[in-house]
Design a protein around this motif. Structure first.
Motif, short mmCIF file in Angstrom:
data_model
loop_
_atom_site.label_atom_id
_atom_site.label_comp_id
_atom_site.label_asym_id
_atom_site.label_seq_id
_atom_site.Cartn_x
_atom_site.Cartn_y
_atom_site.Cartn_z
N CYS A 145 2.54 12.76 11.73
CA CYS A 145 2.87 13.77 12.26
C CYS A 145 4.49 14.48 11.54
N CYS A 146 4.88 13.70 10.27
CA CYS A 146 5.95 14.33 9.69
C CYS A 146 5.41 14.17 8.10
N PRO A 147 6.16 14.49 7.08
CA PRO A 147 5.78 14.51 5.61
C PRO A 147 5.59 13.10 5.62
N VAL A 148 4.33 12.98 4.53
CA VAL A 148 4.06 11.58 4.03
C VAL A 148 4.83 11.38 2.85
N TRP A 149 5.36 9.84 2.48
CA TRP A 149 6.35 9.82 1.19
C TRP A 149 5.34 8.88 0.19
N ASP A 150 4.49 8.37 0.86
CA ASP A 150 3.88 7.45 -0.11
C ASP A 150 2.54 7.29 0.44
N VAL A 151 1.27 6.81 -0.92
CA VAL A 151 -0.03 6.59 -0.61
C VAL A 151 -0.38 5.63 -1.66
N GLU A 152 -1.16 4.62 -1.52
CA GLU A 152 -1.57 3.75 -2.36
C GLU A 152 -2.90 3.22 -2.01
N TYR A 153 -3.94 2.98 -3.04
CA TYR A 153 -5.14 2.38 -2.79
C TYR A 153 -4.96 1.07 -2.73
N ASN A 154 -5.68 0.02 -2.00
CA ASN A 154 -5.69 -1.33 -1.90
C ASN A 154 -6.67 -1.51 -3.30
N PRO A 155 -5.74 -2.41 -4.13
CA PRO A 155 -6.28 -2.80 -5.25
C PRO A 155 -7.73 -3.64 -5.29
N GLU A 161 -10.16 -3.26 -2.35
CA GLU A 161 -11.03 -2.55 -1.60
C GLU A 161 -10.87 -0.98 -2.05
N ARG A 162 -11.71 -0.39 -2.80
CA ARG A 162 -11.63 0.90 -3.56
C ARG A 162 -11.83 1.83 -2.53
N ASN A 163 -12.27 1.76 -1.36
CA ASN A 163 -12.35 2.78 -0.17
C ASN A 163 -11.20 2.82 0.76
N VAL A 164 -10.24 1.60 0.87
CA VAL A 164 -9.34 1.73 1.57
C VAL A 164 -7.79 2.08 0.94
N LEU A 165 -6.93 2.90 1.87
CA LEU A 165 -5.77 3.30 1.20
C LEU A 165 -4.98 3.38 2.35
N CYS A 166 -3.55 3.42 1.93
CA CYS A 166 -2.51 3.23 3.06
C CYS A 166 -1.32 4.19 2.83
N SER A 167 -0.85 4.72 3.94
CA SER A 167 0.37 5.63 3.77
C SER A 167 1.63 5.43 4.57
N VAL A 168 2.50 5.91 4.19
CA VAL A 168 3.71 5.62 4.83
C VAL A 168 4.45 7.20 4.97
N GLY A 169 5.30 7.42 5.86
CA GLY A 169 6.01 8.59 6.06
C GLY A 169 7.19 8.67 6.89
N GLN A 170 7.64 9.96 6.93
CA GLN A 170 9.02 10.20 7.67
C GLN A 170 8.95 9.82 9.21
N ASP A 171 7.59 9.85 9.82
CA ASP A 171 7.28 9.20 11.20
C ASP A 171 7.68 7.76 11.47
N ALA A 224 6.69 -2.41 2.47
CA ALA A 224 7.13 -1.02 2.64
C ALA A 224 8.75 -0.88 2.68
N GLY A 225 9.44 0.00 2.09
CA GLY A 225 10.73 0.25 2.18
C GLY A 225 11.25 1.38 3.13
N SER A 226 12.28 1.29 3.91
CA SER A 226 12.62 1.96 4.82
C SER A 226 13.82 2.81 4.56
N GLU A 227 14.23 3.80 5.36
CA GLU A 227 15.48 4.41 5.35
C GLU A 227 16.70 3.74 5.73
N ASN A 228 16.71 2.69 6.60
CA ASN A 228 17.59 1.88 7.10
C ASN A 228 17.98 0.68 5.91
N GLY A 229 17.26 0.63 4.88
CA GLY A 229 17.76 -0.64 4.01
C GLY A 229 16.81 -1.77 4.18
N GLU A 230 15.60 -1.63 5.01
CA GLU A 230 15.04 -2.94 5.33
C GLU A 230 13.53 -2.70 4.37
#
Length: 177
Positions: free
Chosen positions: A26-36, A38-48, A88-94
């Protein structure tokens, strides 16, 4: 537009049109990577503050799994080479460590930075290198199932937003920032 778009790099399929669009953040997506592994599985993280897992054979179905909001935007992610862990890295330093079979909640969290973690890179042995806006880089081990700081350095005088790693059998691991 809060979407992820996939294009084919195959010469036979090259066109200006994307081959898949994924909707769910529901907000900007910051990063996306495929599983090394399983070639059909990808993961994303974002502002949400959420991690989402996708199957690129079924983009219209939406995410296959979604984490609970982490309370802070997630800026970056990295899969282990075996595909059995995601950092996954976060805005709060975690740094959040997830099992990709069930991403609702992280397995562990490591609070080692005082500002946003902008880049993570998984290393052999379930270790992760981190780069942060607090001008530090760190290496954290998850080998024993809990995050343990191996090294932390402040060699920069401004934000650290990128890193790369290389590991060769004939030499030691290296990290560039």
């Amino acid at each position: 537009d809060h979407t992820i778009k996939v294009w084919s790099l195959s010469a036979a399929e090259q066109s200006s049109d994307c081959i898949s669009t994924f909707r769910g953040h529901c907000c900007p997506v910051w990063d996306v990577e495929y599983n090394p592994q399983e070639r059909n599985v990808l993961c994303s993280v974002g502002q949400d503050g959420q991690m989402r897992m996708w199957d690129d054979r079924k983009p219209a179905d939406g995410p296959t799994m979604t984490s609970m909001p982490q309370g802070s935007p997630l800026f970056c992610l990295s899969w282990s080479s075996s595909g059995d862990m995601i950092a996954a890295g976060s805005e709060n330093g975690e740094v959040h460590f997830f099992d990709p079979r069930s991403i609702e909640e992280p397995l562990q969290k490591w609070q080692g930075h005082t500002d946003s973690v902008r880049r993570v890179a998984m290393l052999p042995g379930n270790r992760v290198a981190t780069a942060s806006d607090d001008c530090h880089v760190a290496i954290v081990s998850m080998a024993a199932g809990k995050p343990v700081l191996e090294a932390k350095r402040k060699t920069h005088t401004d934000y650290v937003r990128g890193l790369c790693t290389v590991s060769h059998a004939a030499s030691s691991e290296k990290m560039g920032l």
